[in-house]
Design an enzyme around this catalytic site. Structure first.
Site, mmCIF file in Angstrom:
data_model
loop_
_atom_site.group_PDB
_atom_site.id
_atom_site.type_symbol
_atom_site.label_atom_id
_atom_site.label_comp_id
_atom_site.label_asym_id
_atom_site.label_seq_id
_atom_site.Cartn_x
_atom_site.Cartn_y
_atom_site.Cartn_z
ATOM 1 N N TYR A 141 -32.140 32.695 -19.035
ATOM 2 C CA TYR A 141 -32.547 32.558 -20.434
ATOM 3 C C TYR A 141 -32.248 31.144 -20.948
ATOM 4 O O TYR A 141 -33.097 30.516 -21.595
ATOM 5 C CB TYR A 141 -31.801 33.598 -21.267
ATOM 6 C CG TYR A 141 -31.989 33.518 -22.754
ATOM 7 C CD1 TYR A 141 -33.104 34.079 -23.363
ATOM 8 C CD2 TYR A 141 -31.028 32.926 -23.566
ATOM 9 C CE1 TYR A 141 -33.264 34.039 -24.742
ATOM 10 C CE2 TYR A 141 -31.175 32.878 -24.947
ATOM 11 C CZ TYR A 141 -32.294 33.421 -25.530
ATOM 12 O OH TYR A 141 -32.448 33.380 -26.894
ATOM 13 N N SER A 192 -32.639 27.569 -28.788
ATOM 14 C CA SER A 192 -31.329 28.218 -28.880
ATOM 15 C C SER A 192 -30.236 27.212 -28.566
ATOM 16 O O SER A 192 -30.466 26.223 -27.850
ATOM 17 C CB SER A 192 -31.244 29.376 -27.874
ATOM 18 O OG SER A 192 -29.932 29.898 -27.790
#
Length: 296
Positions: free
Chosen positions: A202, A189
């Protein structure tokens, strides 16, 4: 919807402000007001993965569904791993795979268990005959507006086990049955480079996935197995309204140079590239798909 072959203004190719009320985690596509585009009507295959056997975690919806559809239309059989509560979405993804004339195998279960990860690999061997492509795509996130003080040990454990532990377990198990020419693709990501404060835990895992990819690629190169990562920017999937506050959902993706969130269909070609022989001289690399957001 977009056509793969017609040049378009990317800022206008998809809805610039998709909408959805917040929905219960883990989120189903049917609960979203604006449904994501997974390439159902637009992706056209050309046989680049003919006869391959792919395992996709988190394959029920979002990016995973788009990858499953693309792989099937490129000629691959697909095993989809997902949470039991996501059965509705998994069934729909399987329908698209079968409509493409390929085999779809469904394996519900929580990959926070090493035994479940082994079961996924064992099922792929039993039902598909082996594994040529492993896509470690499943992830958990839950935004916490007040930062680290609101991240409980329970949440941290879930994020780490879903995003990191499962990737290790699945990869170790898959390598026992993966031959030369195999491909491992990890979904990282932009959060691995530009962490959002409310997604601290995360973001930590996504940075770890990038380093895992680079290190493992060096280990496996001599075995003829490639390891790469696709790093999405803001992508419109059920995970967004299921894990983010309503105000953040409404403005999601507007801060990209293209001014909109991406659609899962826009990620699929990157995963096809890394799975195919077209990327035979590419390993340990990251391909960012982020609407113009920069990654170092």
């Amino acid at each position: 919807m977009s056509d793969q072959t017609t040049p378009q203004d990317p800022t206008q190719q998809h809805d610039t402000s998709p909408e959805s009320d917040t929905i219960p985690h883990p989120g189903l596509t049917s609960q979203m007001d604006d449904k994501p585009d997974h390439g159902e009507e637009s992706y056209r295959g050309s046989g680049r993965l003919e006869g391959r056997r792919a395992v996709i975690t988190g394959g029920d919806s979002g990016i995973g569904r788009a990858v499953a559809i693309a792989y099937a239309r490129e000629g691959a059989d697909v095993l989809i791993s997902y949470l039991p509560e996501e059965q509705e979405d998994a069934d729909e993804t399987a329908r698209w795979v079968r409509d493409a004339g390929r085999k779809a195998v469904l394996v519900p279960g929580d990959i926070r268990s090493e035994e479940q990860c082994q079961e996924i690999v064992d099922t792929a061997v039993r039902e598909l005959g082996g594994i040529d492509v492993l896509v470690n795509n499943a992830a958990y996130q839950m935004a916490q507006e007040n930062g680290i003080e609101d991240i409980t040990t329970e949440q941290l454990d879930r994020v780490m086990k879903t995003n990191i532990y499962a990737m290790f377990w699945l990869t170790k198990a898959a390598l026992k049955v993966m031959d030369e020419g195999g491909s491992i693709i990890n979904t990282s990501s932009i959060q691995g480079y530009q962490p959002s404060p409310q997604l601290l835990d995360y973001a930590v895992t996504k940075a770890g996935i990038i380093n895992f990819t680079r290190g493992l690629a060096q280990q496996l190169a001599e075995r003829g197995i490639r390891v790469n990562t696709v790093a999405p920017g803001p992508i419109w999937t059920p995970l967004i309204p299921a894990t983010m506050p309503e105000g953040k959902v409404e403005s999601f993706g507007e801060d990209t140079p293209e001014g909109r969130p991406g659609q899962p269909a826009e990620l699929a070609p990157a995963f096809v590239f890394f799975a195919s022989q077209e990327s035979s001289y590419t390993t340990g690399q990251r391909l960012g798909v982020a609407g113009g957001k920069m990654m170092p």
